[in-house]
Design a protein around this motif. Structure first.
Motif, PDB file in Angstrom:
ATOM      1  N   VAL A  82       9.150  32.584  25.708  1.00 45.43           N
ATOM      2  CA  VAL A  82       8.351  31.598  24.976  1.00 45.43           C
ATOM      3  C   VAL A  82       9.156  31.027  23.820  1.00 45.43           C
ATOM      4  O   VAL A  82       9.206  29.805  23.615  1.00 45.43           O
ATOM      5  N   HIS A  83       9.822  31.882  23.063  1.00 45.33           N
ATOM      6  CA  HIS A  83      10.624  31.443  21.912  1.00 45.33           C
ATOM      7  C   HIS A  83      11.746  30.511  22.358  1.00 45.33           C
ATOM      8  O   HIS A  83      11.934  29.441  21.787  1.00 45.33           O
ATOM      9  N   LEU A  84      12.485  30.894  23.401  1.00 47.07           N
ATOM     10  CA  LEU A  84      13.646  30.123  23.815  1.00 47.07           C
ATOM     11  C   LEU A  84      13.268  28.807  24.468  1.00 47.07           C
ATOM     12  O   LEU A  84      14.080  27.878  24.530  1.00 47.07           O
ATOM     13  N   SER A  85      12.023  28.695  24.944  1.00 49.43           N
ATOM     14  CA  SER A  85      11.601  27.441  25.577  1.00 49.43           C
ATOM     15  C   SER A  85      11.603  26.288  24.579  1.00 49.43           C
ATOM     16  O   SER A  85      11.607  25.116  24.978  1.00 49.43           O
ATOM     17  N   ARG A  86      11.603  26.571  23.293  1.00 46.70           N
ATOM     18  CA  ARG A  86      11.658  25.519  22.279  1.00 46.70           C
ATOM     19  C   ARG A  86      13.013  24.812  22.288  1.00 46.70           C
ATOM     20  O   ARG A  86      13.125  23.665  21.858  1.00 46.70           O
ATOM     21  N   PHE A  87      14.054  25.525  22.727  1.00 53.61           N
ATOM     22  CA  PHE A  87      15.404  25.022  22.612  1.00 53.61           C
ATOM     23  C   PHE A  87      16.073  24.688  23.945  1.00 53.61           C
ATOM     24  O   PHE A  87      16.887  23.766  24.014  1.00 53.61           O
ATOM     25  N   PHE A  88      15.743  25.449  24.998  1.00 53.68           N
ATOM     26  CA  PHE A  88      16.518  25.375  26.236  1.00 53.68           C
ATOM     27  C   PHE A  88      15.637  25.084  27.442  1.00 53.68           C
ATOM     28  O   PHE A  88      14.487  25.487  27.496  1.00 53.68           O
ATOM     29  N   ASP A  89      16.219  24.393  28.416  1.00 56.49           N
ATOM     30  CA  ASP A  89      15.562  24.210  29.716  1.00 56.49           C
ATOM     31  C   ASP A  89      15.574  25.522  30.477  1.00 56.49           C
ATOM     32  O   ASP A  89      16.459  26.352  30.285  1.00 56.49           O
TER      33      ASP A  89
END
Length: 249
Positions: free
Chosen positions: A242-249
């Motif tokens: 969830v956190h990384l979805s803000r930055f990466f595809d």
């Protein structure tokens, strides 16, 4: 339908914001950070000040331990328009030790330890960072790699060295020219192209976790922490996705 190239991010800015817009947004973000410190009970009593420069948060002051500082970093990073969070905060009275790799003529802060292969007035330690870092294991609180990675044919060994010299709770700050901006190709000493998606694979291959990553249309920013750092956020696999979805595809 026209196909998007691999690594394309729908919301990636096509060009950097104007200087006027950046200045106004910095004012807005500085006020938003003040509101966080004033009204979020989890941050009550923190003796820190947050200002913004070009969308980058600058945090200065003193805390008793790192846990509220890491929470403050996370909360600031949630604000729209924040590209990175840099801090020079004393923890339990101790000044942070900050390495500025490839600093050239100008360090990011005068208190940094400047490292470069060429001696200049800003350089405190003359060293070729591609050949290793002449610092003890666990001796640095922060490492800045500003416009460094794009100059190295293979920067994974340097990232391994940075992991080694960072102490528990330490962070790596990366800046590099975005591959679609003219700055990435105008300098003939650049041998690598960097995208936000590159940061994703740096994390996977070099065992870092992205606390923050972004692009302003000219520059890629990333705040990274070694995986397994007991001072880092205790995320399970689902929340990390969830956190990384803000930055990466």
């Amino acid at each position: 339908m026209r196909r998007r190239p691999p690594g394309y991010t729908r919301h990636m800015p096509s060009r950097p914001p104007s200087a006027d817009r950046l200045a106004l947004r910095d004012r807005f973000l500085t006020e938003a950070a003040r509101d966080l410190l004033a009204h979020d009970r989890r941050l009550a009593g923190l003796a820190v000040e947050v200002t913004f420069d070009g969308g980058v948060a600058h945090v200065r002051g003193e805390v008793a331990d790192e846990r509220p500082l890491m929470l403050l970093r996370e909360l600031i990073g949630r604000l729209d328009g924040v590209y990175a969070v840099w801090d020079w905060v004393r923890v339990a009275g101790r000044e942070p030790v900050v390495l500025d790799l490839g600093c050239g003529e100008v360090k990011q802060d005068p208190a940094h330890i400047g490292v470069d292969v060429r001696p200049t007035k800003a350089v405190d330690v003359v060293a070729d960072v591609s050949a290793g870092l002449p610092f003890r294991t666990g001796s640095a609180d922060r490492v800045f790699a500003v416009h460094v990675l794009e100059h190295l044919p293979d920067y994974l060994p340097l990232l391994a060295e940075i992991r080694r010299v960072l102490r528990p709770g330490g962070l790596l700050h990366v800046l590099a020219p975005w591959w679609r901006h003219v700055n990435a190709v105008a300098d003939p000493t650049h041998v690598r192209l960097i995208d936000v998606q590159t940061i994703k694979n740096i994390c996977r291959m070099a065992s870092f976790r992205a606390l923050h990553a972004g692009c302003d249309g000219a520059t890629v920013f990333a705040d990274l922490q070694p995986v397994g750092d007991r001072h880092g956020p205790a995320w399970d696999a689902e929340w990390e996705a969830v956190h990384l979805s803000r930055f990466f595809d």
